[in-house]
Scaffold this motif. Sequence first.
Motif, PDB file in Angstrom:
ATOM      1  N   CYS A 713       0.894  -1.164   0.000  1.00  0.00           N
ATOM      2  CA  CYS A 713       0.000   0.000   0.000  1.00  0.00           C
ATOM      3  C   CYS A 713       0.936   1.218   0.000  1.00  0.00           C
ATOM      4  O   CYS A 713       1.322   1.730   1.067  1.00  0.00           O
ATOM      5  N   LYS A 714       1.323   1.670  -1.163  1.00  0.00           N
ATOM      6  CA  LYS A 714       2.469   2.565  -1.316  1.00  0.00           C
ATOM      7  C   LYS A 714       2.245   3.971  -0.782  1.00  0.00           C
ATOM      8  O   LYS A 714       3.214   4.739  -0.645  1.00  0.00           O
ATOM      9  N   ARG A 715       1.003   4.355  -0.500  1.00  0.00           N
ATOM     10  CA  ARG A 715       0.743   5.690   0.020  1.00  0.00           C
ATOM     11  C   ARG A 715       0.404   5.692   1.509  1.00  0.00           C
ATOM     12  O   ARG A 715       0.125   6.740   2.073  1.00  0.00           O
ATOM     13  N   LEU A 716       0.430   4.536   2.085  1.00  0.00           N
ATOM     14  CA  LEU A 716       0.115   4.445   3.517  1.00  0.00           C
ATOM     15  C   LEU A 716       1.339   4.873   4.327  1.00  0.00           C
ATOM     16  O   LEU A 716       2.379   4.227   4.270  1.00  0.00           O
ATOM     17  N   GLN A 717       1.203   5.973   5.096  1.00  0.00           N
ATOM     18  CA  GLN A 717       2.359   6.569   5.765  1.00  0.00           C
ATOM     19  C   GLN A 717       2.410   6.313   7.263  1.00  0.00           C
ATOM     20  O   GLN A 717       3.477   6.453   7.863  1.00  0.00           O
ATOM     21  N   LYS A 718       1.286   5.957   7.855  1.00  0.00           N
ATOM     22  CA  LYS A 718       1.261   5.821   9.313  1.00  0.00           C
ATOM     23  C   LYS A 718       0.818   4.430   9.741  1.00  0.00           C
ATOM     24  O   LYS A 718      -0.165   3.898   9.238  1.00  0.00           O
ATOM     25  N   PHE A 719       1.585   3.909  10.662  1.00  0.00           N
ATOM     26  CA  PHE A 719       1.216   2.640  11.282  1.00  0.00           C
ATOM     27  C   PHE A 719       0.425   2.964  12.546  1.00  0.00           C
ATOM     28  O   PHE A 719       0.818   3.850  13.311  1.00  0.00           O
ATOM     29  N   PRO A 720      -0.685   2.290  12.794  1.00  0.00           N
ATOM     30  CA  PRO A 720      -1.546   2.665  13.926  1.00  0.00           C
ATOM     31  C   PRO A 720      -0.889   2.421  15.281  1.00  0.00           C
ATOM     32  O   PRO A 720      -0.008   1.559  15.416  1.00  0.00           O
ATOM     33  N   GLU A 721      -1.351   3.179  16.268  1.00  0.00           N
ATOM     34  CA  GLU A 721      -0.966   2.934  17.643  1.00  0.00           C
ATOM     35  C   GLU A 721      -1.602   1.629  18.117  1.00  0.00           C
ATOM     36  O   GLU A 721      -2.710   1.276  17.710  1.00  0.00           O
ATOM     37  N   ILE A 722      -0.890   0.928  18.969  1.00  0.00           N
ATOM     38  CA  ILE A 722      -1.423  -0.310  19.557  1.00  0.00           C
ATOM     39  C   ILE A 722      -1.933   0.056  20.941  1.00  0.00           C
ATOM     40  O   ILE A 722      -1.143   0.283  21.861  1.00  0.00           O
ATOM     41  N   GLU A 723      -3.248   0.133  21.090  1.00  0.00           N
ATOM     42  CA  GLU A 723      -3.843   0.708  22.302  1.00  0.00           C
ATOM     43  C   GLU A 723      -3.559  -0.120  23.552  1.00  0.00           C
ATOM     44  O   GLU A 723      -3.381   0.413  24.637  1.00  0.00           O
ATOM     45  N   SER A 724      -3.562  -1.432  23.384  1.00  0.00           N
ATOM     46  CA  SER A 724      -3.352  -2.306  24.550  1.00  0.00           C
ATOM     47  C   SER A 724      -2.629  -3.555  24.082  1.00  0.00           C
ATOM     48  O   SER A 724      -2.411  -3.764  22.878  1.00  0.00           O
ATOM     49  N   GLU A 725      -2.266  -4.389  25.013  1.00  0.00           N
ATOM     50  CA  GLU A 725      -1.499  -5.594  24.676  1.00  0.00           C
ATOM     51  C   GLU A 725      -2.285  -6.494  23.714  1.00  0.00           C
ATOM     52  O   GLU A 725      -3.451  -6.796  23.933  1.00  0.00           O
ATOM     53  N   MET A 726      -1.625  -6.901  22.641  1.00  0.00           N
ATOM     54  CA  MET A 726      -2.213  -7.823  21.659  1.00  0.00           C
ATOM     55  C   MET A 726      -1.362  -9.093  21.632  1.00  0.00           C
ATOM     56  O   MET A 726      -0.344  -9.172  20.922  1.00  0.00           O
ATOM     57  N   LYS A 727      -1.771 -10.077  22.406  1.00  0.00           N
ATOM     58  CA  LYS A 727      -0.978 -11.292  22.591  1.00  0.00           C
ATOM     59  C   LYS A 727      -1.042 -12.230  21.390  1.00  0.00           C
ATOM     60  O   LYS A 727      -0.137 -13.030  21.177  1.00  0.00           O
TER      61      LYS A 727
END
Length: 963
Positions: A713-727
């Motif tokens: 996805c060549k225009r995607l610039q931001k990786f999302p915040e991880i709000e809480s632990e994702m095991k």
Amino acid sequence: MAFQGASSFSSSSSLSPSPHRWTYDVFLSFRGEDTRKSFTAHLHDALCRKNINTYIDDKLPRGEKISPALLKAIENSRISIVILSKNYASSPWCLDELKKIIDCKISKQQKILPVFYDVSPTEVRYQRTNFGKALAKLKGRFENETEVQKWKEALKKVADLAGFTLGDKTEPEFIQEIVREVSKVVKPKYLNDVAKHPVGMESRVHDIHDILLRVGVNDIRILGIYGIGGVGKTNLAKEIYNSFTDQFECCCFLANVRETSKKEYGLIQLQETLLCEILGDFSLKVRNDNEGMGLIKRMLWSKRVLLVLDDLDQSVKVDEKLLGGCGWFGLGSIIIITTRDEHLLASYNVHLRYKVKELNHDEALRLFCWNAFQNENPNHDFVELTEDVLRYAGGLPRALIVLGSSLHDKDIHYWKSALEKYKKIPEKSIQEILRISYDDLDECEKNIFLDIACFFIGEQEEYVTKVLDGCGFFPNCGIQRLIGKSLLTIDGFRRLGMHDLLKNMGREIVRQESPEEPEKRSRLWFHEDVRSVLGQAKGINKIQGILIELPKQDLINLSSKAFSKMKRLRIFINRNAHFSRGPNYLSNELRVLDWSGYPSHSLPQNFKGKKLKVLRMDESLIKELGDGLKNFHNLETLKFSKCQFLTKIHDVSGLQSLKKLDIEYCNDLVEIHQSIGYLDKLIKLSIKNCLSLTSFPRSLKLRSLQTLFLCHCKRLQKFPEIESEMKCLAYVDLQGTAIEELPSSIGNLTGLEYLKLSECHKLRHIPTSILELQRLYYLYLDVSSNKRQYPLPTIAELLSSPPPMKSSISNDGHYSSKVFPKLEDLVLGKRPLSELDYVLLTACYSTLKTLDLSGSNFIILPKQIKRFVGLCTLLLRNCKELEAILELPPNIEEVDVSGCMSLESFPEVSNKFEFNRSSFRELCSINLSGCHKMLVNPLLFEENVEDQDADYELLFPGNKIPD
């Protein structure tokens, strides 16, 4: 008879013998005036009660010369019992019988059992007393002394054989001794109705003998032979039975147990047959099944038996009525069960199991040809048609035999016509064999079978289970039931499979619902029927499923009312049809809507989709689902692929059951709604090759998510915040995105094992929180840009802002083992490396197995590389500036320096290869292809080195030895 050990198995591993087809088991030769109404009559009766087929000549007229009928009876008897009484030699008739019996022993390997009744073997051998007097009289009556001499020789030969003498025994004891010996030879009989052409049988018999050898020979062994109907279970059981009969006195083959048990008094008949066969008393009668159980338990408990129960199903309570948990039989017994249902074997605790597989291509070819051409190979003009038959029959022996026999002696036009017919309407006798298993299913299981046969062959088990569960068919147990009955298979990739003949059978069952009017069937799959029903709006409430798979892509002129009467439609799958218009109505009973090329921008307004489980829209004109997504409460799979008009994924908060979301090659997709980041049951989120995507959820809180793809996805610039632990999240692929940095919250991905950041050309910052990923075993950090538009940070720079955590650095300046303690694969190609990089890398020196530094710009491979004691594979492809590799890790197995055109110093290779070529080949694989400066290294090759070409190819694959 004592049971023989392992050697008996190996000697029995060949197919059962083809015994002479004897008319009689026993021929009785006797002097009528001596024993006809006494001993011989009692012996004959005892043999007959043991069901031993015995010939006695009490009805033939007597004369001086033996009759042709009697000679034929002698020739066709397996055993001759010669009762040598006092006056036996006074009868020329008896002596001619004896002479013929001796001849048959030589020519036909018949067995002779002499019975010395009130005479001794010596009297007979030397013709003394009564025998001498009788022969003297005969010599006076016959001028031909040669004939009398032959009689004398016959008497001597029979007296030299091991036989029976009365001695101190009573006559009943004497008779029982004879009967027991005869039984060893003729009881149990070989089963003669085995496969006429036992192709592939010998290897299967050998496999089963190997299985039986795993258990002690003095234990009770129970073997289950199972498989699809028509695969040859019964013939295989007969061959096994025949291979063991000479090792057991008590044998019984109970055929057609399932069919017999369903008849009135059928179970009593089975009990009676079992008792009579093993005890040899065919006068025994069983009045009820309880009495039969008692008799079996009381009379067989100590007997060592060979028992085959052929064709069992769950309706037959053999465990209670015939076997008693096998505790009713003696040690050393072998019990063989054949069934289509593997679950039945589990219910009887049968641990020794053998699944009979279909014949391979060569075996199938031979078996078919024997039946079609009376030869092992097809006639020249029928080679291609024969291959068509083999594909149709799929290695099923019964089908190959039936088809071969039906096509025998037919011309090529008949073959072509018959094959076309079989593809549409299965051959009746094959259908009947296969349908037995289907008829034993309950209604839910039948629906599961028909749905899979018509729509889901080759699909993943998980996907099909999801759909069928939504239909209320209880597939978790139903699919296992079909597998147990050999109606269904699951391969190593968890894909559902079915023998082609079973698939054809299932589809024929549906076709028979309405042979002439397809719209009255429950399922449609044949393209001509589908085209007719949809084009002419013939569909009615009967139709539950439609699969469209045209011979080639084509247009269907969809009637505006095509779906209006299909209120019960559960499944709609379009593979390759184009439609002239979109539907005005879709059933709210739909569980699967898989419509490739959907021809409208939206779904019908009346479609609520509350029962929908799977929605797939590939290459469709769909523009948006809008408010429809709020109604799809049961939707678990949502996929859009190559949907050119799709620009936005709207609010999906109503999709609380969604587990998989796949969006790929939707080039105009710009925005994905924030609500996707909060779907509690989402397991897989895959967004691939969406070139315009810029807006993605700002944060993720997906506690069930296991895989995340955002690649290309060549225009995607931001990786999302991880709000809480994702095991649960184990796999993240960000390859080819425009992401500039990873958030510090990436440390919340505590279960992450795989992180791919290749071709992330704008990535400039990786937070130190990445070091908290304690389960990471694969890290791909190839973040260079060929155009060099952006600065290329080193590993040290990526991990040093803020500076590396001091708590992770040991006293000697190296990172402690707390950094990436499980990392095995690391890819760092096409990027500059500093000293600090190697300090960071040596933090995982003991765990790292693969290190890829391909495309790097160093000139000399740093000496720190030797610290990687666990490293097996080192990839240095296309490191164009690399000139020297001075050292290697101690346990290295593979080094790839292909394309390193500047490389000329590699002492470790030179030394190892020069002094110990064979050891070097075993320890290390090195690819020097394209390393032009190494090609002429004189240390590697000498003129007289043996296997020079092989050595050179080992190091320089694809290159020629230089002149």
